[in-house]
Design an enzyme around this catalytic site. Sequence first.
Site, PDB file in Angstrom:
ATOM      1  N   LYS A   1       0.830  -1.219   0.000  1.00 15.01           N
ATOM      2  CA  LYS A   1       0.000   0.000   0.000  1.00 15.01           C
ATOM      3  C   LYS A   1       0.859   1.261   0.000  1.00 15.01           C
ATOM      4  O   LYS A   1       0.584   2.196  -0.733  1.00 15.01           O
ATOM      5  CB  LYS A   1      -0.938   0.042   1.220  1.00 15.01           C
ATOM      6  CG  LYS A   1      -2.047  -0.975   1.186  1.00 15.01           C
ATOM      7  CD  LYS A   1      -3.134  -0.665   2.205  1.00 15.01           C
ATOM      8  CE  LYS A   1      -2.631  -0.580   3.645  1.00 15.01           C
ATOM      9  NZ  LYS A   1      -2.098  -1.860   4.170  1.00 15.01           N
TER      10      LYS A   1
ATOM     11  N   ARG B   1      -9.616   1.631   9.540  1.00 13.02           N
ATOM     12  CA  ARG B   1      -9.028   0.357   9.935  1.00 13.02           C
ATOM     13  C   ARG B   1     -10.052  -0.572  10.580  1.00 13.02           C
ATOM     14  O   ARG B   1      -9.757  -1.701  10.898  1.00 13.02           O
ATOM     15  CB  ARG B   1      -7.983   0.702  10.968  1.00 13.02           C
ATOM     16  CG  ARG B   1      -6.641   0.040  11.032  1.00 13.02           C
ATOM     17  CD  ARG B   1      -5.834  -0.096   9.835  1.00 13.02           C
ATOM     18  NE  ARG B   1      -4.512  -0.575  10.181  1.00 13.02           N
ATOM     19  CZ  ARG B   1      -3.388  -0.005   9.798  1.00 13.02           C
ATOM     20  NH1 ARG B   1      -3.422   1.058   9.050  1.00 13.02           N
ATOM     21  NH2 ARG B   1      -2.226  -0.519  10.144  1.00 13.02           N
TER      22      ARG B   1
ATOM     23  N   ARG C   1      11.441  -6.353   4.579  1.00 13.36           N
ATOM     24  CA  ARG C   1      11.181  -4.941   4.295  1.00 13.36           C
ATOM     25  C   ARG C   1      12.122  -4.052   5.116  1.00 13.36           C
ATOM     26  O   ARG C   1      12.361  -4.298   6.282  1.00 13.36           O
ATOM     27  CB  ARG C   1       9.730  -4.611   4.645  1.00 13.36           C
ATOM     28  CG  ARG C   1       9.388  -3.163   4.467  1.00 13.36           C
ATOM     29  CD  ARG C   1       7.928  -2.983   4.213  1.00 13.36           C
ATOM     30  NE  ARG C   1       7.182  -2.734   5.439  1.00 13.36           N
ATOM     31  CZ  ARG C   1       5.904  -2.352   5.450  1.00 13.36           C
ATOM     32  NH1 ARG C   1       5.234  -2.213   4.333  1.00 13.36           N
ATOM     33  NH2 ARG C   1       5.292  -2.145   6.581  1.00 13.36           N
TER      34      ARG C   1
ATOM     35  N   ARG D   1      11.335  -1.836  10.677  1.00 13.65           N
ATOM     36  CA  ARG D   1      10.405  -1.213  11.627  1.00 13.65           C
ATOM     37  C   ARG D   1      10.091  -2.189  12.752  1.00 13.65           C
ATOM     38  O   ARG D   1       9.960  -3.381  12.524  1.00 13.65           O
ATOM     39  CB  ARG D   1       9.104  -0.865  10.899  1.00 13.65           C
ATOM     40  CG  ARG D   1       9.051   0.543  10.401  1.00 13.65           C
ATOM     41  CD  ARG D   1       7.900   0.795   9.482  1.00 13.65           C
ATOM     42  NE  ARG D   1       6.632   0.211   9.909  1.00 13.65           N
ATOM     43  CZ  ARG D   1       5.528   0.246   9.170  1.00 13.65           C
ATOM     44  NH1 ARG D   1       5.540   0.834   7.998  1.00 13.65           N
ATOM     45  NH2 ARG D   1       4.413  -0.302   9.584  1.00 13.65           N
TER      46      ARG D   1
ATOM     47  N   ARG E   1      -0.458  -8.324  13.532  1.00 14.28           N
ATOM     48  CA  ARG E   1      -1.085  -7.311  12.673  1.00 14.28           C
ATOM     49  C   ARG E   1      -2.011  -7.970  11.653  1.00 14.28           C
ATOM     50  O   ARG E   1      -3.059  -7.447  11.313  1.00 14.28           O
ATOM     51  CB  ARG E   1      -0.008  -6.479  11.960  1.00 14.28           C
ATOM     52  CG  ARG E   1       0.692  -5.507  12.899  1.00 14.28           C
ATOM     53  CD  ARG E   1       1.938  -4.948  12.282  1.00 14.28           C
ATOM     54  NE  ARG E   1       1.672  -4.032  11.195  1.00 14.28           N
ATOM     55  CZ  ARG E   1       2.572  -3.686  10.270  1.00 14.28           C
ATOM     56  NH1 ARG E   1       3.786  -4.213  10.300  1.00 14.28           N
ATOM     57  NH2 ARG E   1       2.266  -2.837   9.340  1.00 14.28           N
TER      58      ARG E   1
END
Length: 217
Positions: free
Chosen positions: A16, A91, A131, A164, A175
């Site tokens: 995203k 969300r 990532r 992160r 998540r």
Amino acid sequence: MSKRFIVLLGPPGAGKGTQAKMISEKLDIPHISTGDILRESVKKDTPLSREVKQVMEKGELVSDSLLEQIIKERLNERDCDKGFLLDGYPRNLSQSETLKAILSEKNIFDDVVALEISVSDDEIVQRLKNRRSCPNCGMVYNLVSNPPKKDAICDNCGYQLVLRDDDKEETVRQRLLVYHQKTEPVIYFFEKFNKLLKVNGNGTPEKILEEVLEKLN
Ligand code: AMP
């Protein structure tokens, strides 16, 4: 071109953020990432920011009331007059209703489209482990599919890239759980209003962007 009001949906790690940057540049509309706004705001050390940081590190959702305040303020800024792309909001269903109310009051809810980027859970866990993000400019890389030119250094601004805290495997699984339980219903919320466009999130960022722009036209 007519104004564009886009809500980007999809699991964490679907791409995203990358798509949002590309789409917002292409359409010349602001990219509003509630995750980025929250990460920026927790850099300040206050009792509230410490609390928010803990929630984010666990992969849970920050309170709807704080998000409502953040999103209302941001959508009132002048640059949103020409349209916007929302990334990370809403969300859950309650945030969807809040957004609908805010945009209805501005007479723009009818013009909103929701764009879902879909990717499987297994693919996401693999992607997020690899990532790396730039804490300075927000550029996102993947060590396997989209590595930086110099090891662990941002191509764009030269900062040291980081994993992160919430991209660690255990947090990613949490998540995803939160996504399936709370955020997936948001997709059906927009579908009910006939506003949903779906894009397959497997492929290069450029290929996905091409499909996105085709669907938006
Ligand atoms: P993101 O960068 O969109 O994946 O967001 C990172 C984290 O920020 C999420 O795991 C949540 O803890 C928090 N967050 C971002 N957007 C929202 C939102 N709309 N509602 C609640 N929490 C959010």
